[in-house]
Design a protein around this motif. Structure first.
Motif, PDB file in Angstrom:
ATOM      1  N   ARG A 122     -10.533   9.533   0.294  1.00  0.00           N
ATOM      2  CA  ARG A 122      -9.265   8.892   0.690  1.00  0.00           C
ATOM      3  C   ARG A 122      -8.238   9.932   1.120  1.00  0.00           C
ATOM      4  O   ARG A 122      -7.040   9.704   1.029  1.00  0.00           O
ATOM      5  CB  ARG A 122      -8.703   8.043  -0.463  1.00  0.00           C
ATOM      6  CG  ARG A 122      -9.594   6.866  -0.867  1.00  0.00           C
ATOM      7  CD  ARG A 122      -9.576   5.738   0.183  1.00  0.00           C
ATOM      8  NE  ARG A 122     -10.363   6.010   1.363  1.00  0.00           N
ATOM      9  CZ  ARG A 122     -11.671   5.763   1.491  1.00  0.00           C
ATOM     10  NH1 ARG A 122     -12.331   5.241   0.479  1.00  0.00           N
ATOM     11  NH2 ARG A 122     -12.299   6.029   2.606  1.00  0.00           N
TER      12      ARG A 122
ATOM     13  N   GLN B  99     -10.905   3.954  -4.749  1.00  0.00           N
ATOM     14  CA  GLN B  99      -9.732   3.151  -4.414  1.00  0.00           C
ATOM     15  C   GLN B  99      -8.516   3.957  -3.994  1.00  0.00           C
ATOM     16  O   GLN B  99      -7.534   3.400  -3.510  1.00  0.00           O
ATOM     17  CB  GLN B  99      -9.352   2.276  -5.616  1.00  0.00           C
ATOM     18  CG  GLN B  99     -10.452   1.336  -6.078  1.00  0.00           C
ATOM     19  CD  GLN B  99     -10.897   0.391  -4.980  1.00  0.00           C
ATOM     20  OE1 GLN B  99     -10.069  -0.232  -4.318  1.00  0.00           O
ATOM     21  NE2 GLN B  99     -12.206   0.280  -4.774  1.00  0.00           N
TER      22      GLN B  99
ATOM     23  N   SER C 164      -7.296  -4.314   7.630  1.00  0.00           N
ATOM     24  CA  SER C 164      -7.209  -5.011   6.340  1.00  0.00           C
ATOM     25  C   SER C 164      -7.835  -4.193   5.220  1.00  0.00           C
ATOM     26  O   SER C 164      -7.449  -4.322   4.053  1.00  0.00           O
ATOM     27  CB  SER C 164      -7.897  -6.381   6.436  1.00  0.00           C
ATOM     28  OG  SER C 164      -9.251  -6.227   6.840  1.00  0.00           O
ATOM     29  N   SER C 165      -8.808  -3.346   5.571  1.00  0.00           N
ATOM     30  CA  SER C 165      -9.474  -2.506   4.571  1.00  0.00           C
ATOM     31  C   SER C 165      -9.312  -1.043   4.946  1.00  0.00           C
ATOM     32  O   SER C 165      -9.714  -0.623   6.043  1.00  0.00           O
ATOM     33  CB  SER C 165     -10.965  -2.851   4.490  1.00  0.00           C
ATOM     34  OG  SER C 165     -11.157  -4.189   4.096  1.00  0.00           O
ATOM     35  N   TRP C 166      -8.733  -0.286   4.035  1.00  0.00           N
ATOM     36  CA  TRP C 166      -8.605   1.153   4.261  1.00  0.00           C
ATOM     37  C   TRP C 166      -9.850   1.813   3.696  1.00  0.00           C
ATOM     38  O   TRP C 166      -9.893   2.227   2.526  1.00  0.00           O
ATOM     39  CB  TRP C 166      -7.347   1.685   3.577  1.00  0.00           C
ATOM     40  CG  TRP C 166      -6.075   1.262   4.252  1.00  0.00           C
ATOM     41  CD1 TRP C 166      -5.924   0.339   5.247  1.00  0.00           C
ATOM     42  CD2 TRP C 166      -4.767   1.763   3.985  1.00  0.00           C
ATOM     43  NE1 TRP C 166      -4.613   0.229   5.617  1.00  0.00           N
ATOM     44  CE2 TRP C 166      -3.870   1.094   4.851  1.00  0.00           C
ATOM     45  CE3 TRP C 166      -4.263   2.706   3.086  1.00  0.00           C
ATOM     46  CZ2 TRP C 166      -2.503   1.344   4.859  1.00  0.00           C
ATOM     47  CZ3 TRP C 166      -2.906   2.966   3.086  1.00  0.00           C
ATOM     48  CH2 TRP C 166      -2.029   2.295   3.962  1.00  0.00           C
ATOM     49  N   ASP C 167     -10.875   1.912   4.509  1.00  0.00           N
ATOM     50  CA  ASP C 167     -12.168   2.375   4.041  1.00  0.00           C
ATOM     51  C   ASP C 167     -12.747   3.394   5.011  1.00  0.00           C
ATOM     52  O   ASP C 167     -12.101   3.792   5.983  1.00  0.00           O
ATOM     53  CB  ASP C 167     -13.121   1.189   3.859  1.00  0.00           C
ATOM     54  CG  ASP C 167     -13.239   0.315   5.117  1.00  0.00           C
ATOM     55  OD1 ASP C 167     -12.817   0.779   6.199  1.00  0.00           O
ATOM     56  OD2 ASP C 167     -13.746  -0.814   5.023  1.00  0.00           O
TER      57      ASP C 167
ATOM     58  N   ARG D 110       0.841  -1.193   0.000  1.00  0.00           N
ATOM     59  CA  ARG D 110       0.000   0.000   0.000  1.00  0.00           C
ATOM     60  C   ARG D 110       0.875   1.241   0.000  1.00  0.00           C
ATOM     61  O   ARG D 110       1.999   1.237   0.497  1.00  0.00           O
ATOM     62  CB  ARG D 110      -0.907  -0.002   1.216  1.00  0.00           C
ATOM     63  CG  ARG D 110      -2.092  -0.955   1.075  1.00  0.00           C
ATOM     64  CD  ARG D 110      -2.815  -1.105   2.369  1.00  0.00           C
ATOM     65  NE  ARG D 110      -4.130  -1.694   2.184  1.00  0.00           N
ATOM     66  CZ  ARG D 110      -4.806  -2.329   3.140  1.00  0.00           C
ATOM     67  NH1 ARG D 110      -4.274  -2.442   4.343  1.00  0.00           N
ATOM     68  NH2 ARG D 110      -5.990  -2.832   2.914  1.00  0.00           N
TER      69      ARG D 110
ATOM     70  N   ASP E  76      -2.922   5.031  -2.259  1.00  0.00           N
ATOM     71  CA  ASP E  76      -4.108   4.466  -1.618  1.00  0.00           C
ATOM     72  C   ASP E  76      -4.715   5.449  -0.626  1.00  0.00           C
ATOM     73  O   ASP E  76      -5.922   5.415  -0.377  1.00  0.00           O
ATOM     74  CB  ASP E  76      -3.737   3.168  -0.897  1.00  0.00           C
ATOM     75  CG  ASP E  76      -3.279   2.089  -1.852  1.00  0.00           C
ATOM     76  OD1 ASP E  76      -4.086   1.662  -2.704  1.00  0.00           O
ATOM     77  OD2 ASP E  76      -2.103   1.690  -1.764  1.00  0.00           O
TER      78      ASP E  76
END
Length: 376
Positions: free
Chosen positions: A283, A139, A320-323, A5, A154
């Motif tokens: 993001r 994304q 685990s998820s960059w959200d 990432r 990211d």
């Protein structure tokens, strides 16, 4: 193979460098851009780092160097404006019992240590660069810099300070507001016998203080009602600070005598702001002074910025998820703690501006600082 990432950190100050070190050390590909060509290396006179700030510097891995180059202490001496000592008291060790209550050091020294750590961690440091374009999708973000180069990341982190251009770029409308106070700051020789911060309340200014920043130096400051000094030249600033400082005795006589026409005096208005809601859009996420600022009445500005970076790095490294869920968790962990510091810092400043003599400053400070012993 899983793609590494990538994160772009905008702003190479305390918060930006801390985050870059933590993420790069965990295996994230980090680009750190700083608009100042010297990478912030020459800015500022001194800084007071409370124990909870030192806790983060320890986590970054730079505590030993900071301790060797700064001046640690466990309390303050309150003096009368004429310099007569009134009481010496120990401060709470907000970073835990294994760290001092506070440490003073010259800002350029701290910046040099952090920059070295950024490079040692494997992050790419690009001084003298600014962002000219940013486009987001679900994304990540595509960006372009003023030298024509571009990249995709990211996540983009805005660590570009109290007047963050990135904050405005992503549509967050909170902006800093003047509190009515201003601070004079200057480095000076360390008077003999000074081993901790000295504070005088009252006299020509609200607060007159100095903090050791090394074996031979202190960082001196005077807090007063804000005045417009935008047109003042460097020599005029020195002379005005010296004139104000002449109203104080004791060790201030040594400090005042050292303020020559070439001394690097800084005069700055104190501000307050707090992004009251998600500290991100898409993001792009805020850390440090881009998200909050307050007057230095609790000396917690740097500590709050460093804690932001520690918490965000922890979440990004473990997530685990960059959200949005992760970034919401970041805001939820930081906002209540930062709010308590901002509101208390502003309240103490207002009491001083309004001349409230029976204000419970010790009680308010004790409650806030006690809560800061808990890890962020």
């Amino acid at each position: 193979m899983t793609r590494s990432r990538s994160v772009l950190v905008i702003g190479g100050g305390t918060a930006g460098c801390a985050l870059a070190v933590l993420l790069a050390r965990a295996g994230t590909a980090v680009d750190l851009v700083e608009r100042s060509p010297d990478g912030n290396a020459g800015r500022g006179s001194g800084i007071t780092l409370q124990g909870n700030a030192l806790r983060v510097l320890d986590a970054i891995g730079v505590w030993d160097r900071v301790r060797a180059r700064g001046a640690a202490s466990d309390g303050v001496t309150i003096v009368a404006p004429d310099g007569t000592p009134l009481v010496t008291q120990d401060d709470l060790r907000t970073g835990g019992d294994d760290l001092p209550a506070a440490l003073g050091m010259r800002r350029p020294v701290l910046q040099g240590i952090l920059t070295d750590a950024v490079l040692a961690a494997g992050a790419r440091f690009r001084p003298g660069r600014t962002l000219t374009h940013l486009a987001q999708d679900s994304q990540g973000a595509q960006v372009r810099f003023d030298d024509g180069t571009s990249g995709r990341y990211d996540l983009v982190v805005a660590a570009d300070g109290v007047h963050s251009a990135t904050r405005a770029l992503i549509g967050i409308t909170e902006t800093p507001r003047p509190t009515g106070m201003a601070v004079w700051r200057a480095p000076a020789p360390r008077p003999e016998g000074v081993d901790r911060t000295h504070l005088a309340f009252g006299g020509p200014a609200f607060i007159a203080g100095f903090c050791p920043t090394g074996p031979d130096t202190v960082y001196a400051y005077l807090v007063e009602a804000a005045r417009d000094r935008t047109a003042a030249d460097p020599v005029s600033l020195v002379r005005e600070m010296r004139e104000l400082a002449e109203g104080y005795g004791g060790h201030w006589k040594t400090i005042t005598a050292a303020l020559t026409d070439t001394s690097p005096v800084n005069y700055a208005w104190c501000t307050e702001h707090l992004v009251d809601g998600p500290w991100y859009r898409g993001r792009v996420v805020l850390v440090g002074d881009a998200a909050h600022s307050c007057p230095p009445t609790l000396a917690q500005g740097a500590a709050m910025s460093l804690e932001d970076s520690l918490v965000l790095a922890e979440l990004l490294t473990e997530g685990s998820s960059w959200d949005d869920k992760l970034l919401d968790a970041y805001t939820e962990r930081r906002l209540p703690r930062v709010r308590s510091v901002v509101e208390a810092s502003v309240q103490i400043g207002r009491w001083q501006l309004d001349g409230v003599r029976d204000a419970d400053v010790p009680g308010l400070m004790g409650r806030v600082m006690g809560a800061l012993r808990e890890r962020p």
